[in-house]
Each structure stands twice: as structure tokens, then as C-alpha cells.
Motif scaffolding. Sequence first.
Motif, PDB file in Angstrom:
ATOM      1  N   LYS A 141      -5.387  -4.708   5.607  1.00  0.00           N
ATOM      2  CA  LYS A 141      -4.288  -4.119   6.375  1.00  0.00           C
ATOM      3  C   LYS A 141      -4.514  -2.623   6.512  1.00  0.00           C
ATOM      4  O   LYS A 141      -4.773  -1.920   5.528  1.00  0.00           O
ATOM      5  CB  LYS A 141      -2.961  -4.383   5.675  1.00  0.00           C
ATOM      6  CG  LYS A 141      -1.758  -3.815   6.420  1.00  0.00           C
ATOM      7  CD  LYS A 141      -0.464  -4.056   5.645  1.00  0.00           C
ATOM      8  CE  LYS A 141       0.726  -3.460   6.368  1.00  0.00           C
ATOM      9  NZ  LYS A 141       1.986  -3.639   5.587  1.00  0.00           N
ATOM     10  N   VAL A 142      -4.403  -2.118   7.749  1.00  0.00           N
ATOM     11  CA  VAL A 142      -4.640  -0.702   8.037  1.00  0.00           C
ATOM     12  C   VAL A 142      -3.318  -0.020   8.371  1.00  0.00           C
ATOM     13  O   VAL A 142      -2.524  -0.538   9.164  1.00  0.00           O
ATOM     14  CB  VAL A 142      -5.625  -0.538   9.210  1.00  0.00           C
ATOM     15  CG1 VAL A 142      -5.805   0.948   9.560  1.00  0.00           C
ATOM     16  CG2 VAL A 142      -6.975  -1.162   8.861  1.00  0.00           C
TER      17      VAL A 142
ATOM     18  N   VAL B 296      -5.791   7.530   7.398  1.00  0.00           N
ATOM     19  CA  VAL B 296      -5.996   6.122   7.736  1.00  0.00           C
ATOM     20  C   VAL B 296      -6.304   5.393   6.435  1.00  0.00           C
ATOM     21  O   VAL B 296      -7.268   5.732   5.746  1.00  0.00           O
ATOM     22  CB  VAL B 296      -7.174   5.941   8.715  1.00  0.00           C
ATOM     23  CG1 VAL B 296      -7.260   4.493   9.167  1.00  0.00           C
ATOM     24  CG2 VAL B 296      -7.043   6.877   9.907  1.00  0.00           C
ATOM     25  N   ALA B 297      -5.496   4.412   6.089  1.00  0.00           N
ATOM     26  CA  ALA B 297      -5.669   3.699   4.823  1.00  0.00           C
ATOM     27  C   ALA B 297      -5.882   2.210   5.071  1.00  0.00           C
ATOM     28  O   ALA B 297      -5.342   1.640   6.026  1.00  0.00           O
ATOM     29  CB  ALA B 297      -4.450   3.907   3.929  1.00  0.00           C
ATOM     30  N   CYS B 298      -6.662   1.590   4.178  1.00  0.00           N
ATOM     31  CA  CYS B 298      -6.908   0.145   4.271  1.00  0.00           C
ATOM     32  C   CYS B 298      -6.795  -0.466   2.879  1.00  0.00           C
ATOM     33  O   CYS B 298      -7.378   0.055   1.916  1.00  0.00           O
ATOM     34  CB  CYS B 298      -8.297  -0.105   4.858  1.00  0.00           C
ATOM     35  SG  CYS B 298      -8.712  -1.861   5.030  1.00  0.00           S
ATOM     36  N   ASP B 299      -6.055  -1.546   2.766  1.00  0.00           N
ATOM     37  CA  ASP B 299      -5.897  -2.185   1.457  1.00  0.00           C
ATOM     38  C   ASP B 299      -6.863  -3.358   1.289  1.00  0.00           C
ATOM     39  O   ASP B 299      -7.683  -3.647   2.172  1.00  0.00           O
ATOM     40  CB  ASP B 299      -4.445  -2.615   1.235  1.00  0.00           C
ATOM     41  CG  ASP B 299      -3.989  -3.735   2.158  1.00  0.00           C
ATOM     42  OD1 ASP B 299      -4.833  -4.368   2.819  1.00  0.00           O
ATOM     43  OD2 ASP B 299      -2.764  -3.991   2.217  1.00  0.00           O
ATOM     44  N   ALA B 300      -6.749  -4.038   0.158  1.00  0.00           N
ATOM     45  CA  ALA B 300      -7.681  -5.117  -0.173  1.00  0.00           C
ATOM     46  C   ALA B 300      -7.569  -6.302   0.775  1.00  0.00           C
ATOM     47  O   ALA B 300      -8.502  -7.106   0.890  1.00  0.00           O
ATOM     48  CB  ALA B 300      -7.452  -5.573  -1.611  1.00  0.00           C
ATOM     49  N   ASP B 301      -6.448  -6.428   1.466  1.00  0.00           N
ATOM     50  CA  ASP B 301      -6.262  -7.515   2.424  1.00  0.00           C
ATOM     51  C   ASP B 301      -6.712  -7.148   3.828  1.00  0.00           C
ATOM     52  O   ASP B 301      -6.549  -7.938   4.765  1.00  0.00           O
ATOM     53  CB  ASP B 301      -4.791  -7.937   2.462  1.00  0.00           C
ATOM     54  CG  ASP B 301      -4.326  -8.515   1.123  1.00  0.00           C
ATOM     55  OD1 ASP B 301      -5.136  -9.207   0.471  1.00  0.00           O
ATOM     56  OD2 ASP B 301      -3.168  -8.252   0.734  1.00  0.00           O
TER      57      ASP B 301
ATOM     58  N   GLN C 163      -9.156   1.075  13.564  1.00  0.00           N
ATOM     59  CA  GLN C 163      -8.920  -0.102  12.714  1.00  0.00           C
ATOM     60  C   GLN C 163     -10.202  -0.588  12.034  1.00  0.00           C
ATOM     61  O   GLN C 163     -10.247  -0.741  10.803  1.00  0.00           O
ATOM     62  CB  GLN C 163      -8.318  -1.236  13.551  1.00  0.00           C
ATOM     63  CG  GLN C 163      -6.927  -0.972  14.084  1.00  0.00           C
ATOM     64  CD  GLN C 163      -5.845  -1.446  13.131  1.00  0.00           C
ATOM     65  OE1 GLN C 163      -6.099  -2.180  12.185  1.00  0.00           O
ATOM     66  NE2 GLN C 163      -4.619  -1.006  13.370  1.00  0.00           N
ATOM     67  N   GLU C 164     -11.234  -0.837  12.817  1.00  0.00           N
ATOM     68  CA  GLU C 164     -12.469  -1.375  12.240  1.00  0.00           C
ATOM     69  C   GLU C 164     -13.194  -0.375  11.354  1.00  0.00           C
ATOM     70  O   GLU C 164     -13.689  -0.744  10.285  1.00  0.00           O
ATOM     71  CB  GLU C 164     -13.384  -1.920  13.343  1.00  0.00           C
ATOM     72  CG  GLU C 164     -12.926  -3.258  13.894  1.00  0.00           C
ATOM     73  CD  GLU C 164     -12.633  -4.265  12.778  1.00  0.00           C
ATOM     74  OE1 GLU C 164     -13.520  -4.472  11.911  1.00  0.00           O
ATOM     75  OE2 GLU C 164     -11.542  -4.856  12.755  1.00  0.00           O
ATOM     76  N   PRO C 165     -13.296   0.912  11.748  1.00  0.00           N
ATOM     77  CA  PRO C 165     -13.891   1.873  10.810  1.00  0.00           C
ATOM     78  C   PRO C 165     -13.161   1.927   9.474  1.00  0.00           C
ATOM     79  O   PRO C 165     -13.794   2.086   8.426  1.00  0.00           O
ATOM     80  CB  PRO C 165     -13.778   3.204  11.566  1.00  0.00           C
ATOM     81  CG  PRO C 165     -13.820   2.816  13.003  1.00  0.00           C
ATOM     82  CD  PRO C 165     -13.073   1.519  13.077  1.00  0.00           C
TER      83      PRO C 165
ATOM     84  N   MET D 106       0.854  -1.179   0.000  1.00  0.00           N
ATOM     85  CA  MET D 106       0.000   0.000   0.000  1.00  0.00           C
ATOM     86  C   MET D 106       0.893   1.234   0.000  1.00  0.00           C
ATOM     87  O   MET D 106       1.615   1.493   0.960  1.00  0.00           O
ATOM     88  CB  MET D 106      -0.912  -0.029   1.238  1.00  0.00           C
ATOM     89  CG  MET D 106      -1.849   1.150   1.345  1.00  0.00           C
ATOM     90  SD  MET D 106      -3.184   0.903   2.566  1.00  0.00           S
ATOM     91  CE  MET D 106      -2.429  -0.094   3.837  1.00  0.00           C
ATOM     92  N   GLY D 107       0.881   1.994  -1.079  1.00  0.00           N
ATOM     93  CA  GLY D 107       1.758   3.149  -1.181  1.00  0.00           C
ATOM     94  C   GLY D 107       1.210   4.354  -0.443  1.00  0.00           C
ATOM     95  O   GLY D 107      -0.002   4.517  -0.290  1.00  0.00           O
ATOM     96  N   PHE D 108       2.114   5.196   0.009  1.00  0.00           N
ATOM     97  CA  PHE D 108       1.725   6.407   0.727  1.00  0.00           C
ATOM     98  C   PHE D 108       1.349   7.506  -0.263  1.00  0.00           C
ATOM     99  O   PHE D 108       2.022   7.725  -1.269  1.00  0.00           O
ATOM    100  CB  PHE D 108       2.889   6.885   1.606  1.00  0.00           C
ATOM    101  CG  PHE D 108       2.715   8.293   2.123  1.00  0.00           C
ATOM    102  CD1 PHE D 108       1.757   8.588   3.080  1.00  0.00           C
ATOM    103  CD2 PHE D 108       3.512   9.325   1.648  1.00  0.00           C
ATOM    104  CE1 PHE D 108       1.592   9.880   3.550  1.00  0.00           C
ATOM    105  CE2 PHE D 108       3.369  10.625   2.118  1.00  0.00           C
ATOM    106  CZ  PHE D 108       2.406  10.896   3.075  1.00  0.00           C
ATOM    107  N   THR D 109       0.257   8.200   0.019  1.00  0.00           N
ATOM    108  CA  THR D 109      -0.172   9.347  -0.774  1.00  0.00           C
ATOM    109  C   THR D 109      -0.149  10.584   0.115  1.00  0.00           C
ATOM    110  O   THR D 109      -0.819  10.606   1.155  1.00  0.00           O
ATOM    111  CB  THR D 109      -1.593   9.146  -1.330  1.00  0.00           C
ATOM    112  OG1 THR D 109      -1.600   8.013  -2.198  1.00  0.00           O
ATOM    113  CG2 THR D 109      -2.049  10.380  -2.102  1.00  0.00           C
TER     114      THR D 109
END
Length: 354
Positions: free
Chosen positions: A45-46, A38-43, A74-76, A1-4
Motif C-alpha cells: 500500500k502506497v 511517499v511511503a509503502c508498507d509490507a502489503d 506508485q511503482e517506484p 502505516m503511521g505518518f512520520t
Amino acid sequence: MGFTKYPKIPLSTKDMPDLPAGAEWIVTEKLHGANFSVACDADGKVEFAKRSGPLPLEEDFYSFRSQRLDRRLQEPARRVRALAVRCGLAASGDSVCVFGELVGGHYPHPDVNPVPGLQPVQRGVWYSPDLRFIGFDLAVTPHHQPPRYTDFDAAASCCEAAGFLFAAVLARGTLPHCLESPIRFSSRLPARLGLPSLEDDNLAEGVVVRTAREGLPLRTLLKRKIDEFGETRYSSPNWAAAKSGGARAASGPHDLLRYEAMARVTESRFEAVESKTGRLDAADKVACRKVLEDLKEDVRLALVEDGVASSEAALAEALSQELCDELDRACRGLIGSVVGRRARQERSARGVGG
């Protein structure tokens, strides 16, 4: 997951692309805190990030880990990604990132208990005794592609349904209507959080004016701040006349550049620079040196962005060694003054003399 990295918001429309005719614009409160995402990927991972980059597990940015805000988000974060996919805002393999502001840490009201050991993210506007994350943008990032920002209303609906607090709309309409919206008002956030009003005005930093819909080649948004939070302060009320040649204070280009540079060495600018990396520890000499260099660089960039110099190359040529040394001394003095005052305030709060 790349940083933006979240883009810097301009203070005016002068550098914007052709403004969309007939577009709907909105106004939101500009919060005085630290940029946070706060980022979350397809797997599932936060990850968390400050403006300057991702936050490693050992970095307790403004106490967000020790206050367990990372666990609460995390959950949101996972829910907002799932909702974005379900609503068609994101594809199944996309990452989703909520950009916002980290605020709070102090609320000076006799009926509100402080959080022991917690320091405010920023001073000047008080929002909450504990740390809060308020979202203001939702970005979707397909694999190996740049982020795509979501229309404001869709972003707000998705984020709030997932459990995030999100920026509230203060006004909506044409650009002229939104630009006429007042920027001097008491912050609306404490009331949203159910907190009692403070005795003083607790003025908001200002507002953000933006199009309600995304999809233009360049984003169209700007910030408007009240004077108390301006990052440029002229020492003389006659300086506007001096800039136009009507005062004797400035005798040449060197004096003009000097006054413009010194006007940008302000506490508000230092706080904005500091918020990108975290609260400065005066005992950490490496961090102090970095903040000093970042502050000087921010002043130089502001001179170009504000049109004082035509380009970074032109500014470098115009800056004499004498002026560079003066800028260094001014920035050192400002940092020392702010850090020293904070230390005295903290000792006073603990009941320690000195």
C-alpha cells in the motif's frame, strides 16, 4: 502505516549533539519547494504525505493528483521497498518512506512549453515546467517503532535503482571542507532534467550539509541559505548594532523584541509555512485563518529558536497585547500582499486586465 513528520533542519550546528570526529560529510542542493513523502508498507500500500500530515484521496496537493504524479510514483515506491528488503536495509514487515521535495510547475524559457493550468510550487527558483519529486532521505519504519534513516549513499542507490530522482552530492569531505562549499550558485536540477539554461542566474536556495552515515543518537544535518531566501530580514542595516546596544533605534527590551519579531515576518517564511498545507486559496476563509495563525506561530517559534527569547514561556510573558496585535497586522498585510500579487500575475498570464 503511521505518518512520520520530517524533522525541521537547523540553520547551524549550535544545537547539535557532539559532532562525530572523523565523520564524512556531504553537501546537497537545498531545493525550494514543498516537503513531500511517499511511503509503502509490507502489503504494497502506497501513501503520500505533506509535512503536516497524510494526504487524503480528495486533496490535490499542488496538483500532484491531477497531474498524475501519484500514479507515476506508485511503482517506484513498491520497488524501493522491495530493494530495501533485498539489500538488508529493511525487514520483510517494515514500511519504507522516501522523503523529498515537490518542485516545479513553471520554467520560463522560450523553448520550453508550459503545462496548461499548472502553477509553480514555489517561486524564485525555476526547476521544471511539470511537477517533480526529488528524494533526499530514505526511512525504514518497523512495526510500532520510530523510523530509522538510511545512510545517504545507500538511500541514493536504492531510490535511484527504483526509479526515483534523488539529491545529488555537490561536495564530500570533512565538516570544515563542506562548510566552505559555496552556497551561491545556479540550481543544478534543470540541467539534470535536460532543460536549457535560463538567461538569469536562477540561483539555488542554498545547500544542506549532513553526515554521510546515520546511526547517531540525533541526526546531524543543517541548511545554509542565500540571503534572498532568508526567513529573517532586518529593515535597517544598523540593526546589528542596535542588538548589541550600539544604536539609538532600540530604547529597551520591548523595542528589541518588536524589531526581532517584525524582521521574521517575511515572504520566505510565509512561503515555507504555506508549503506545509498547500497553495492558499484567497476565497477559502478557513484556510486563510489557518495560514495566518500558522505564520504567527512560526514567528514566535523562530524567536525562541534564534535565542531572542529563552523559552516559549518567557516569550509569552514578554509579548504585550500591543505587540501581538502588531504582529497580527503585519502577518495579515504580508499574506494579503503576496496573494494579491499572485492573483495579478495569474490574470496577466491569462491576458486578463486589472
